[in-house]
Design an enzyme around this catalytic site. Structure first.
Site, PDB file in Angstrom:
ATOM      1  N   ASP A  14       0.942  -1.161   0.003  1.00 52.15           N
ATOM      2  CA  ASP A  14       0.072   0.068  -0.137  1.00 52.15           C
ATOM      3  C   ASP A  14       0.874   1.214   0.000  1.00 52.15           C
ATOM      4  O   ASP A  14       2.272   1.020   0.241  1.00 52.15           O
ATOM      5  CB  ASP A  14      -1.073   0.027   1.240  1.00 52.15           C
ATOM      6  N   SER A  15       0.344   2.245  -0.155  1.00 54.90           N
ATOM      7  CA  SER A  15       1.021   3.614  -0.237  1.00 54.90           C
ATOM      8  C   SER A  15       1.519   3.851   1.409  1.00 54.90           C
ATOM      9  O   SER A  15       2.458   4.656   1.315  1.00 54.90           O
ATOM     10  CB  SER A  15       0.122   4.926  -0.792  1.00 54.90           C
ATOM     11  N   CYS A  77      -4.704  -1.677  -1.521  1.00 59.08           N
ATOM     12  CA  CYS A  77      -4.802  -0.040  -1.668  1.00 59.08           C
ATOM     13  C   CYS A  77      -6.004   0.100  -2.713  1.00 59.08           C
ATOM     14  O   CYS A  77      -5.627  -0.639  -3.833  1.00 59.08           O
ATOM     15  CB  CYS A  77      -3.452   0.547  -2.010  1.00 59.08           C
ATOM     16  N   GLU A 158      -3.118   9.238   7.945  1.00 59.14           N
ATOM     17  CA  GLU A 158      -1.640   8.973   7.905  1.00 59.14           C
ATOM     18  C   GLU A 158      -0.967  10.208   8.947  1.00 59.14           C
ATOM     19  O   GLU A 158       0.080   9.654   9.521  1.00 59.14           O
ATOM     20  CB  GLU A 158      -1.233   9.242   6.584  1.00 59.14           C
ATOM     21  N   CYS A 190     -11.372   2.816   0.948  1.00 55.27           N
ATOM     22  CA  CYS A 190      -9.905   2.953   0.995  1.00 55.27           C
ATOM     23  C   CYS A 190      -9.376   2.387   2.256  1.00 55.27           C
ATOM     24  O   CYS A 190     -10.094   2.338   3.417  1.00 55.27           O
ATOM     25  CB  CYS A 190      -9.642   4.495   1.224  1.00 55.27           C
ATOM     26  N   HIS A 192      -7.397   2.840   4.373  1.00 55.26           N
ATOM     27  CA  HIS A 192      -7.177   3.937   5.556  1.00 55.26           C
ATOM     28  C   HIS A 192      -8.382   4.068   6.477  1.00 55.26           C
ATOM     29  O   HIS A 192      -8.287   4.409   7.592  1.00 55.26           O
ATOM     30  CB  HIS A 192      -6.657   5.407   5.022  1.00 55.26           C
TER      31      HIS A 192
END
Length: 271
Positions: A14-15, A77, A158, A190, A192
């Site tokens: 993932d990022s 992701c 994040e 997402c 996140h």
């Protein structure tokens, strides 16, 4: 010595920290599986990157995961699943089985929400790709999907801004958008967003089901391992974490997720 296919690790990327929600769910459901995680922290968030850029990152990450002999590569992701899944499958070929985080959610929605109206929140890349709409329409189950890009949420998570007044305000503003009215369920599009699931549920007060992809994806990974006869019987090693750019916040998040000290290995995608 050649490793037995079933004893090889699962690669996840993932990022940033979003994919850790998926990794944690997989570890809880499949504790005998060794995980290798790559957080592309140098390029986060993916949600505002071009398709070509995300594809280039994904291919570089897959090179590393293939060198680690991963039996499964999970694109953890939504933005990368939308932009790079088909390319990664072609690039990896028969060396590993490539999975994404979108298909398990679409499959569940098809089973649970036929002829109903649901919502989706995600990054600009995910929403503008229309990947969820196309796949849900292909189910031909009469499901109406209302999508809203929520670009501030992933960077907010994040940076650690959740469960506070800042995140409450941002979440309330997005979820009050007219496009999300009269929905029966909301897809967290997402990885996140499970970190702010409780806040989203508080906003809806039980009126809307909030669909967390991490558990659905973990179940899908388990089913695929059984189908492919690749399920590990004993744990071969501890989880290993790579990052393209070292950050103390990522290390802290990883430690919280897995409830133990972790060592991050710095692996820049471009030297």
């Amino acid at each position: 010595m050649q490793t037995e296919p079933r004893d090889r690790p699962i690669g996840i990327f993932d990022s940033g920290i979003g994919g850790l929600t998926v990794a944690k769910a997989i570890k809880a459901l499949l504790p005998q599986e060794q995980l290798i995680y790559f957080g592309d922290t140098a390029h986060l968030p993916y949600g505002d990157k071009s398709t070509a850029a995300i594809q280039a990152y994904a291919v570089k990450i897959c090179d590393l995961l293939l060198r680690q002999q991963c039996k499964i590569i999970l694109i953890a992701c939504n933005s990368a699943s939308a932009a790079a899944y088909e390319l990664v499958r072609e690039y990896v070929g028969s060396k590993a089985h490539v999975l994404n985080v979108i298909d398990p959610v679409v499959q569940f929605v098809g089973q649970a929400y036929a002829h109903r109206t649901i919502g989706l929140i995600g990054t600009k890349q995910t929403v503008n790709s229309n990947v969820y709409k196309k796949k849900i329409d292909n189910l031909d189950q009469g499901i109406v999907l209302h999508s809203l890009a929520t670009p501030l949420l992933a960077p907010m998570v994040e940076e650690g801004f959740f469960n506070n007044t800042i995140s409450e305000s941002v979440i309330q503003t997005y979820l009050s958008d007219p496009s999300l009215q009269d929905i029966e369920a909301l897809i967290l599009g997402c990885t996140h967003y499970p970190l702010i699931k409780e806040q989203i549920e508080r906003f809806y007060q039980g009126r809307v089901a909030v669909l967390d992809s991490s558990e659905l994806v973990a179940r899908h990974v388990g089913e695929e391992l059984q189908r492919l006869n690749l399920a590990a019987t004993t744990l071969q090693g501890e989880a290993h974490f790579y990052v393209s750019d070292y950050t103390a916040s990522f290390e802290a998040s990883t430690r919280i997720f897995f409830q133990r000290a972790v060592r991050l290995e710095h692996y820049p995608l471009w030297e």
